[in-house]
Design a protein around this motif. Structure first.
Motif, short mmCIF file in Angstrom:
data_model
loop_
_atom_site.label_atom_id
_atom_site.label_comp_id
_atom_site.label_asym_id
_atom_site.label_seq_id
_atom_site.Cartn_x
_atom_site.Cartn_y
_atom_site.Cartn_z
N ARG A 48 -8.24 -28.96 0.24
CA ARG A 48 -8.75 -28.85 1.89
C ARG A 48 -9.79 -27.56 2.12
O ARG A 48 -9.95 -28.11 3.47
CB ARG A 48 -7.56 -27.61 2.39
CG ARG A 48 -5.76 -27.98 2.13
CD ARG A 48 -5.29 -26.70 2.36
NE ARG A 48 -5.36 -25.82 0.84
CZ ARG A 48 -4.76 -24.46 1.43
NH1 ARG A 48 -4.11 -24.44 1.94
NH2 ARG A 48 -5.68 -23.45 0.26
N THR A 49 -10.55 -27.88 1.32
CA THR A 49 -12.79 -27.30 1.34
C THR A 49 -13.58 -27.34 0.89
O THR A 49 -13.35 -27.51 -0.34
CB THR A 49 -11.81 -25.92 2.19
OG1 THR A 49 -13.54 -25.27 2.62
CG2 THR A 49 -11.72 -25.03 1.10
N ALA A 50 -14.16 -27.96 1.10
CA ALA A 50 -15.45 -28.06 0.17
C ALA A 50 -15.75 -26.88 -0.62
O ALA A 50 -16.50 -26.70 -0.98
CB ALA A 50 -16.31 -29.39 0.80
N LYS A 51 -15.80 -26.31 0.47
CA LYS A 51 -16.52 -24.16 0.48
C LYS A 51 -16.22 -23.65 -0.94
O LYS A 51 -16.97 -23.17 -1.48
CB LYS A 51 -16.23 -23.14 0.98
CG LYS A 51 -16.92 -24.05 2.87
CD LYS A 51 -16.87 -23.26 3.68
CE LYS A 51 -16.76 -22.93 5.14
NZ LYS A 51 -17.24 -22.48 6.40
N LYS A 52 -14.33 -24.21 -1.31
CA LYS A 52 -14.35 -23.88 -2.99
C LYS A 52 -14.51 -24.54 -4.05
O LYS A 52 -14.18 -25.71 -3.95
CB LYS A 52 -13.37 -23.23 -2.53
CG LYS A 52 -12.51 -22.61 -1.85
CD LYS A 52 -10.62 -21.70 -1.63
CE LYS A 52 -10.40 -20.90 -1.03
NZ LYS A 52 -8.77 -21.13 -0.45
N ARG A 53 -15.79 -23.95 -4.72
CA ARG A 53 -16.39 -25.44 -5.64
C ARG A 53 -17.40 -24.79 -6.96
O ARG A 53 -17.48 -23.36 -6.73
CB ARG A 53 -17.15 -25.98 -4.91
CG ARG A 53 -18.46 -25.66 -4.61
CD ARG A 53 -19.68 -26.51 -3.48
NE ARG A 53 -20.68 -25.86 -3.04
CZ ARG A 53 -20.88 -26.86 -1.90
NH1 ARG A 53 -20.84 -27.48 -1.67
NH2 ARG A 53 -22.41 -26.08 -1.84
N LEU A 54 -17.37 -25.08 -7.97
CA LEU A 54 -18.14 -24.67 -8.73
C LEU A 54 -19.37 -25.42 -9.31
O LEU A 54 -19.13 -26.59 -9.57
CB LEU A 54 -17.52 -23.62 -10.25
CG LEU A 54 -16.73 -22.23 -9.75
CD1 LEU A 54 -15.85 -22.55 -10.92
CD2 LEU A 54 -17.77 -21.41 -9.96
N ALA A 55 -20.36 -25.34 -9.75
CA ALA A 55 -21.25 -26.38 -10.64
C ALA A 55 -21.46 -25.28 -12.07
O ALA A 55 -22.53 -24.61 -12.09
CB ALA A 55 -21.93 -26.45 -9.65
N PRO A 56 -20.67 -25.77 -13.06
CA PRO A 56 -20.65 -25.03 -14.39
C PRO A 56 -21.86 -25.47 -14.71
O PRO A 56 -22.30 -27.01 -14.40
CB PRO A 56 -19.58 -25.35 -15.16
CG PRO A 56 -18.99 -25.22 -14.07
CD PRO A 56 -18.95 -25.99 -12.96
N ASP A 57 -22.94 -24.83 -16.19
CA ASP A 57 -23.83 -26.23 -16.85
C ASP A 57 -23.44 -26.78 -17.64
O ASP A 57 -24.06 -27.41 -18.20
CB ASP A 57 -24.70 -24.46 -17.61
CG ASP A 57 -25.21 -24.26 -15.86
OD1 ASP A 57 -26.19 -24.65 -15.38
OD2 ASP A 57 -25.57 -22.39 -16.45
N ALA A 58 -22.56 -25.87 -18.48
CA ALA A 58 -21.60 -27.93 -18.96
C ALA A 58 -20.08 -27.00 -18.77
O ALA A 58 -19.39 -25.95 -19.12
CB ALA A 58 -21.90 -27.36 -20.42
N PHE A 59 -18.99 -28.03 -18.57
CA PHE A 59 -17.73 -27.66 -19.12
C PHE A 59 -17.12 -28.95 -20.00
O PHE A 59 -17.96 -30.03 -19.58
CB PHE A 59 -17.29 -27.67 -17.89
CG PHE A 59 -17.17 -28.70 -16.70
CD1 PHE A 59 -16.39 -30.12 -16.94
CD2 PHE A 59 -18.12 -29.65 -15.77
CE1 PHE A 59 -16.08 -30.75 -15.50
CE2 PHE A 59 -18.49 -29.73 -14.85
CZ PHE A 59 -17.35 -30.73 -14.87
#
Length: 274
Positions: free
Chosen positions: A101-112
């Protein structure tokens, strides 16, 4: 025409006729059970109060990154990819979204790492389509100044459903590696005195820190607890292959020289005997 009932004895005929009349009466009372009809799909073009507003999920964002941080996360990503690309999908610095529902809830891990699916390229990772990553790694850097604080970032990891979080701080000599596990809907940090503190439960390996000549402390993975049997970087793996090939070529040259020497001795003996 009514049903024709076979008549044998008068008593049996009366019973059969009574049964027939009851069945006719029940069918008149109870409605016939029919399968539900397919939903009606209208071909009319309705008029709406506004057009739909699809959610846009960005693929990237301009954020500062030090060269050292780039080197550290890229090295870890390439190590993971070389070892697990056939059994897992891997990412590095791509956005992970967990709420459609939203693009505000996000992460960008250095590796996953997401286990169970061979590696493929992708632009963003949406958990409602692909499932939550099993492992997320954060490498602390000077460029994190504009990032959310760690407690907020940890809450994002919990909401995303990532079950093992590793935080590596190259400048922290006492506790460079900290790990959180998903337990009963919470993320709980492993105690510093945990004998298996550095176990990577997701991959069945062990985290360790290696001192690199140019990068300094570097996060690595090993097959043993002590960190001796390291998963190689692509350059290290290539160097090992090169070393093995050179060793094999040296052995072949030595064997050929020995064979030539034996042949020479045989020719000498034939001449002397002749």
């Amino acid at each position: 025409m009514g049903a024709i009932l076979p008549l044998s004895r008068p008593v049996d005929a009366a019973r059969q006729w009574s049964w027939y009349l009851r069945q006719q009466a029940m069918s008149a009372i109870e409605p016939t059970v029919r399968p539900p009809a397919a939903p009606h799909r209208s071909t009319r073009a309705h008029v709406y109060s506004r057009p739909p507003e699809p959610v846009f999920f960005p693929e990237s964002e301009e954020v500062p990154e030090t060269n050292r941080h780039l080197e550290l996360r890229t090295a870890l990503y390439l190590i993971l990819k070389r070892e697990f690309a056939h059994t897992a999908t891997l990412g590095s610095d791509q956005f992970v979204y967990w709420d459609p529902r939203t693009a505000k809830k996000r992460l960008a891990p250095d590796a996953f790492v997401r286990l169970g699916v061979p590696h493929r390229t992708f632009r963003t990772w949406k958990t409602w389509l692909h499932g939550a990553p099993d492992l997320g790694v954060e490498i602390v850097s000077d460029s994190d100044e504009g990032e959310p604080d760690w407690d907020e970032k940890l809450e994002r990891y919990r909401a995303a459903g990532i079950r093992e979080i590793v935080r590596f701080h190259p400048e922290d000599r006492e506790r460079p590696i900290r790990i959180w596990d998903a337990l009963d809907g919470d993320l709980v940090e492993r105690a510093p005195d945990d004998p298996d503190l550095r176990a990577c439960e997701t991959l069945g390996l062990w985290w360790t820190v290696v001192e690199d000549q140019s990068l300094g402390p570097m996060l690595r993975l090993a097959r043993d607890r002590e960190g001796h049997d390291l998963l190689p970087t692509p350059d290290e793996a290539e160097a090992k292959v090169r070393e093995a090939n050179e060793k094999l070529e040296a052995e072949v040259r030595a064997l050929r020289a020995e064979l030539a020497q034996v042949k020479g001795k045989r020719r000498t003996r034939r001449r002397s005997s002749g």
